[in-house]
Design an enzyme around this catalytic site. Structure first.
Site, mmCIF file in Angstrom:
data_model
loop_
_atom_site.group_PDB
_atom_site.id
_atom_site.type_symbol
_atom_site.label_atom_id
_atom_site.label_comp_id
_atom_site.label_asym_id
_atom_site.label_seq_id
_atom_site.Cartn_x
_atom_site.Cartn_y
_atom_site.Cartn_z
ATOM 1 C CD GLU A 1 -2.565 1.481 2.573
ATOM 2 O OE1 GLU A 1 -2.304 0.784 3.569
ATOM 3 O OE2 GLU A 1 -3.377 2.431 2.610
ATOM 4 C CG ASP B 1 3.031 7.983 3.909
ATOM 5 O OD1 ASP B 1 1.899 8.018 3.386
ATOM 6 O OD2 ASP B 1 3.685 9.023 4.171
ATOM 7 C CG ASP C 1 -0.025 14.026 -1.783
ATOM 8 O OD1 ASP C 1 -0.968 14.469 -1.111
ATOM 9 O OD2 ASP C 1 0.993 13.510 -1.272
ATOM 10 C CG ASP D 1 -10.017 13.212 -3.891
ATOM 11 O OD1 ASP D 1 -8.928 12.616 -3.781
ATOM 12 O OD2 ASP D 1 -10.102 14.450 -3.864
HETATM 13 C C1 LIG Z 1 -3.212 12.449 0.576
HETATM 14 S S1 LIG Z 1 -2.306 11.438 1.645
HETATM 15 C C2 LIG Z 1 -3.220 9.918 1.589
HETATM 16 C C3 LIG Z 1 -2.944 9.036 2.746
HETATM 17 C C4 LIG Z 1 -3.827 7.770 2.838
HETATM 18 N N1 LIG Z 1 -3.632 6.894 1.710
HETATM 19 C C5 LIG Z 1 -5.271 8.145 2.996
HETATM 20 O O1 LIG Z 1 -6.053 7.877 2.067
HETATM 21 O O2 LIG Z 1 -5.656 8.655 4.060
HETATM 22 C C6 LIG Z 1 -0.889 11.088 0.647
HETATM 23 C C7 LIG Z 1 0.254 10.405 1.390
HETATM 24 O O3 LIG Z 1 1.289 10.132 0.456
HETATM 25 C C8 LIG Z 1 2.538 10.284 1.097
HETATM 26 N N2 LIG Z 1 3.521 10.492 0.014
HETATM 27 C C9 LIG Z 1 3.398 11.317 -1.052
HETATM 28 N N3 LIG Z 1 4.460 11.206 -1.877
HETATM 29 C C10 LIG Z 1 5.276 10.267 -1.305
HETATM 30 C C11 LIG Z 1 6.539 9.693 -1.679
HETATM 31 N N4 LIG Z 1 7.149 10.038 -2.801
HETATM 32 N N5 LIG Z 1 7.079 8.766 -0.867
HETATM 33 C C12 LIG Z 1 6.458 8.396 0.293
HETATM 34 N N6 LIG Z 1 5.261 8.893 0.687
HETATM 35 C C13 LIG Z 1 4.678 9.801 -0.103
HETATM 36 C C14 LIG Z 1 2.343 11.455 2.029
HETATM 37 O O4 LIG Z 1 3.274 11.439 3.089
HETATM 38 C C15 LIG Z 1 0.898 11.239 2.497
HETATM 39 O O5 LIG Z 1 0.839 10.507 3.716
#
Ligand SMILES: C[S@@+](CC[C@H](N)C(=O)[O-])C[C@H]1O[C@@H](n2cnc3c(N)ncnc32)[C@H](O)[C@@H]1O
Length: 230
Positions: free
Chosen positions: A57, A82, A131, A167
């Protein structure tokens, strides 16, 4: 870092099945005792998986899919990845409490993922509310962009699938274009996950932190599952 974040972070670091690596120069995983470990090639045996799949994941946040799927499918292994350890501490805490032996977490940048697994070791990848990086010049940071798919191909088996839940109409359309350009097969495409009953377990049953916020804001949730290899 605030006190609360530091506490959560310390908890993440104290749990045995949590690993981390933050160095592009030395992409070696460290365990909770800060000892270098070589688990690549041994993840399934480490998680007690004999016949099931190994699923990642990515951008797992609090790790709701890692925990929920590990509980529902004990024959498979799930690993949440993450960069934010303070977020993952929640999922790691649940895995600890529920004594789930088939789940683990890696705190690292997903750009380094190929260093933590052997070729062909991973059977599937969830990407849940990543993101969207909407600006065109950030497109290569999207987790379904061609450079990321190439990274996943280095560690995934030939039957691996990618499952995106989002989304963001922009990220969804972008991903469908990448799939089309790379001539990949779509196995499931659901333009509105909550429009009706859903036969894919977990899609409606597991809601993440970000998903709850998007649902509250009445956003439509989209899902696509596709083969990583043409
Ligand atoms: C919008 S949040 C979504 C978190 C979770 N999947 C949720 O639905 O609640 C995006 C997550 O991606 C992680 N993230 C983004 N780019 C990343 C990267 N290159 N390596 C590791 N984590 C990353 C961020 O730290 C963040 O926790």
């Amino acid at each position: 870092m605030g006190k609360d974040k530091l506490k959560k972070f310390a908890k993440y670091k104290s749990i045995p099945f949590c690993y981390e690596n933050l160095s592009f120069d030395q992409p070696q995983l460290l365990d909770s005792q800060n000892q270098a470990v070589s688990i690549a090639g041994h993840w399934k045996s480490n998680l007690g998986i004999t016949r099931g799949d190994l699923i990642l994941e990515l951008a797992c946040g609090k790790g709701e899919y890692t925990v929920g799927m590990a509980e529902h499918y004990p024959e498979n292994g799930y690993i949440g990845v993450d960069i934010k350890g303070a977020r993952m501490h929640q999922g790691a805490g649940f895995v600890d409490e529920k004594k789930l032996s088939n789940a683990a977490f890696i705190r690292s940048r997903i750009e380094l993922i190929e260093h933590f697994f052997n070729p062909g070791e991973v059977d599937g990848i969830f990407i849940i509310f990543p993101d969207p990086f909407l600006r065109n010049r950030s497109a290569s940071r999207r987790l379904t962009s061609p450079p990321f798919l190439d990274r996943y191909r280095k560690i995934c088996g030939p039957k691996a699938t990618i499952r995106l839940k989002t989304d963001s109409p922009e990220l969804y359309e972008y991903t469908l274009e990448v799939i089309h350009e790379q001539k990949l097969q779509i196995n499931h495409q659901i333009n509105d996950v909550y429009a009706g009953p859903c036969s894919l377990w977990g899609l409606q049953e597991i809601q993440t932190f970000y998903e709850a916020m998007h649902l509250e804001a009445k956003k439509t949730i989209m899902y696509v599952e596709f083969n990583l290899f043409a």
